[in-house]
Design an enzyme around this catalytic site. Structure first.
Site, PDB file in Angstrom:
ATOM      1  N   LYS A 204      13.622 -15.823  72.876  1.00 57.47           N
ATOM      2  CA  LYS A 204      14.968 -15.313  73.194  1.00 57.47           C
ATOM      3  C   LYS A 204      14.920 -14.597  74.533  1.00 57.47           C
ATOM      4  O   LYS A 204      13.883 -14.047  74.916  1.00 57.47           O
ATOM      5  CB  LYS A 204      15.425 -14.308  72.122  1.00 57.47           C
ATOM      6  CG  LYS A 204      16.915 -14.136  72.065  1.00 57.47           C
ATOM      7  CD  LYS A 204      17.517 -15.318  71.355  1.00 57.47           C
ATOM      8  CE  LYS A 204      18.962 -15.123  71.019  1.00 57.47           C
ATOM      9  NZ  LYS A 204      19.342 -16.057  69.935  1.00 57.47           N
TER      10      LYS A 204
ATOM     11  N   SER B 143      20.827 -28.398  70.185  1.00 59.42           N
ATOM     12  CA  SER B 143      20.023 -28.204  71.408  1.00 59.42           C
ATOM     13  C   SER B 143      18.822 -29.148  71.393  1.00 59.42           C
ATOM     14  O   SER B 143      18.423 -29.688  72.424  1.00 59.42           O
ATOM     15  CB  SER B 143      19.495 -26.769  71.483  1.00 59.42           C
ATOM     16  OG  SER B 143      20.475 -25.924  72.030  1.00 59.42           O
TER      17      SER B 143
HETATM   18  N1  GLU Z   1      21.476 -18.819  70.842  1.00 58.32           N
HETATM   19  C1  GLU Z   1      21.533 -19.762  69.777  1.00 58.32           C
HETATM   20  C2  GLU Z   1      20.866 -19.192  68.538  1.00 58.32           C
HETATM   21  O1  GLU Z   1      20.790 -18.008  68.354  1.00 58.32           O
HETATM   22  C3  GLU Z   1      21.067 -21.143  70.173  1.00 58.32           C
HETATM   23  C4  GLU Z   1      19.635 -21.283  70.595  1.00 58.32           C
HETATM   24  C5  GLU Z   1      19.261 -22.646  71.170  1.00 58.32           C
HETATM   25  O2  GLU Z   1      20.092 -23.544  71.140  1.00 58.32           O
HETATM   26  O3  GLU Z   1      18.131 -22.757  71.647  1.00 58.32           O
HETATM   27  O4  GLU Z   1      20.485 -19.890  67.646  1.00 58.32           O
END
Ligand code: GLU
Length: 474
Positions: free
Chosen positions: A110, A365
Site C-alpha cells: 500500500k 486490477s
Molecule cells: N485500493 C484498492 C484496495 O484497497 C485496490 C488495490 C489494487 O487494485 O491493487 O483493494
C-alpha cells in the site's frame, strides 16, 4: 471522492494483528512462519520537495510492501492528510490477505501520500504524483514484476496515468511498462470494468451472502437483495458504485452519508439521481425528496444492511451500541474496530469482512495487469468467432425445427463477449467462489467465532502453502 472525518481509536496495524492472531489459533502453522507472514517486509518512508507557486511544499509519503510471498506486490495509493505509517502498514497487510482470499497471485502493499486532493491544484497533484513515482523507482519499489500500485481513497485514473507515464519515461525500453500500475484510463492501457470493480464486487458478495437460505433465516430475513434496506456510508468511487449496483439489484437505499452530510428517505434513494444532484450543487445534501441527516447519526438508522464504504474505524466503541442492522458489509478497509466487532458479534450482527468483500478492485486490477502483459484486449480474438458460431447454431435449429427464433433469443445466443462482459463474469465467479470458501471454513468449524476469522484462516493457509512451495520454510 469521499472524505468522511475519521473517529480514530487504537492503532490500525495493531487491530489487523489482533484479527490475525485470533485466526492463527485455528491453523497448524509454525510460529516462525506465522511471524514471517504477519509483519511488514519493507517500509519506505520518504519526504520530498515539490515547487508550488514560488515556494516549496515538503510532502511526506510512504510505500509499504507487506508480503513478498508472491510477486509483484499490489495495493493502492491513498492521498489524504490523515495518512500515516501505521495506517499504510495496516492497509498493506490487508492487501496480502485480500489477494490470497480471491486467489490473485500477488503479495500485499500500500502507498500513502499526505496531501489533500480536494485542496491541492491539479498542477501540484501532478507534480507530487510524478515525484512520488520517481522516488519509488529510485528504491526499486515499483515495476510490473516488483510492486504495482493502484487507486485508493483520494486517487483515481488520472493519478494512475501520471504514474504509468513517469515510469515509461524512466524505462523507455521496457515492453511491459504499462503493467507497472493498474486502474489506468482505458486510453492509457486500463481495462473496462476497473472503475466500478470494487462496488460491483461488493454487490456480488452481498448478493451471495443473501442467497443462502439457512443463513437468512438466522438473520430473520428472506433471501435476495430485493426489498432489503441499505445504508451506505461514503459516496466516493466504492460507495457510489456499491449503491448503484445494489439499487439496480432491487435493494432499497434509505440513507447515504458523505463527509459533508447525509440524506435519508425511507422510500429509497436513487444513487444516479443523487450523483447528478451532487454534480450540479457540489454536495449530496438538500437532495429533493430526501431529508438532510447528521452524517454520523445516519449509520444508526435501522436497516437490514449497513455498508461502510469510506474509511477505517467508522464503527467503534463510541457508536457501536447504537448500530441497528442485521448485516455489516465492509466495503471500506477496516471500518469496524475489534472492540466494536466484539459487541456486534454478541448482538448477532453478521459482518462480511473487508478482506473478502472489497477484493473486487484488486481482482480486476489483476485482469488489467494480465491485459498489459499480454498486450491484447480480452475478447479481441474470440468475439466475432463466438458470434458466428451462435448465428450458425440458430440457423441450424431454425432449419431443423422449421420455426424461427425471436429477436431476443437471437441476440442472447449471437452475442460474443466483449472485454467488459469477460471482466464482469470473471469478477462474479471470483466473488461467488471466494464467499463459499470462507463460509465453508466458518460453518465447518464451530470454534471459529465469525466470518472474518474464517477469512483470515483461509488466507493464512494459502500464504503458508506458497511459502512452503518456495521452499523458504520446508
Ligand atoms: N485500493 C484498492 C484496495 O484497497 C485496490 C488495490 C489494487 O487494485 O491493487 O483493494
Amino acid at each position: 471522492m469521499s472524505d468522511i472525518t475519521e473517529k480514530r481509536e487504537g492503532e490500525f496495524f495493531e487491530d489487523v494483528l489482533k484479527y490475525f492472531n485470533r485466526a492463527a489459533k485455528f491453523v497448524n502453522i509454525s510460529e516462525g512462519l506465522l511471524e514471517q507472514i504477519k509483519y511488514c517486509n519493507s517500509v519506505y518512508r520518504m519526504r520530498f520537495p515539490v515547487k508550488v507557486g514560488d515556494d516549496y511544499q515538503v510532502v511526506e509519503a510512504y510505500r509499504v510492501e507487506h508480503s513478498h510471498h508472491r510477486l509483484p506486490t499490489k495495493g493502492g495509493i491513498r492521498f489524504s492528510t490523515a495518512v500515516n505509517q501505521d495506517e499504510v502498514m495496516a492497509l498493506a497487510a490487508l492487501m496480502t490477505y485480500k489477494c490470497a482470499i480471491v486467489d490473485v497471485p500477488f503479495g500485499g502493499a500500500k502507498g500513502g501520500i499526505k496531501v489533500s486532493p480536494r485542496k491541492t491544484s491539479p498542477e501540484a497533484m501532478e507534480k507530487i504524483t510524478r515525484r512520488y513515482t520517481s522516488e519509488l523507482i529510485k528504491k526499486n519499489f515499483i515495476g510490473p514484476g516488483i510492486d504495482v500500485p493502484a487507486p485508493d481513497y483520494g486517487s483515481g485514473e488520472r493519478e494512475m496515468a501520471w504514474i504509468a507515464d513517469t515510469y515509461a519515461t524512466f524505462y523507455p525500453n521496457e515492453l511491459n511498462a504499462l503493467a507497472c500500475v493498474t486502474g489506468k484510463p482505458i486510453s492509457s492501457g486500463g481495462i473496462r470494468g476497473r472503475r466500478e470493480a470494487t462496488g460491483l464486487g461488493v454487490y456480488y458478495g452481498v448478493r451471495e451472502a443473501l442467497s443462502v437460505e439457512s443463513d437468512c433465516q438466522k438473520w430473520g430475513l428472506s433471501t435476495g437483495i430485493s426489498g432489503k434496506t441499505f445504508i451506505i456510508q461514503g459516496f466516493g468511487n466504492v460507495g457510489f458504485h456499491s449503491a448503484k449496483f445494489i439499487h439496480e439489484g432491487g435493494g432499497k437505499i434509505i440513507a447515504i452519508a458523505e463527509w459533508d452530510g447525509a440524506v435519508y428517505n425511507a422510500n429509497g434513494i436513487d444513487p444516479l439521481a443523487l450523483e447528478a444532484h451532487r454534480q450540479k450543487t457540489g454536495s449530496i445534501t438538500n437532495f429533493p425528496g430526501a431529508e438532510n441527516f447528521d452524517k454520523y447519526k445516519a449509520l444508526e438508522i435501522e436497516c437490514d444492511v449497513l455498508v461502510p464504504a469510506a474509511l477505517e474505524n467508522q464503527i467503534n466503541k463510541e457508536n457501536v451500541h447504537n448500530i441497528r442492522c442485521k448485516i455489516i458489509a465492509e466495503a471500506a478497509n477496516g471500518p469496524v474496530t475489534p472492540e466494536a466487532e466484539e459487541v456486534l458479534i454478541k448482538k448477532g450482527v453478521y459482518i462480511i469482512p473487508d478482506i473478502y468483500l472489497n477484493a473486487g478492485g484488486v481482482t480486476v486490477s489483476y485482469f488489467e495487469w494480465l491485459k498489459n502483459l499480454s498486450h491484447v484486449r480480452f475478447g479481441r480474438l474470440g468475439k466475432r468467432y463466438d458470434e458466428a458460431a451462435g448465428k450458425n447454431m440458430i440457423s441450424m435449429v431454425e432449419e431443423m425445427t422449421g420455426k424461427s427464433a425471436s429477436d431476443v433469443q437471437k441476440s442472447l445466443i449471437e452475442r460474443g463477449a466483449d472485454e467488459q462482459d469477460l471482466v464482469y463474469s470473471g469478477l462474479e465467479e471470483t466473488m461467488i467462489s471466494a464467499y463459499h470458501d470462507i463460509r465453508t471454513e466458518f460453518v465447518g468449524n464451530p470454534e471459529i467465532p465469525d466470518l472474518r476469522t474464517a477469512a483470515f484462516v483461509v488466507a493464512i493457509k494459502k500464504i503458508a502453502t506458497s511459502y512452503n512451495t518456495l521452499g523458504v520454510f520446508p
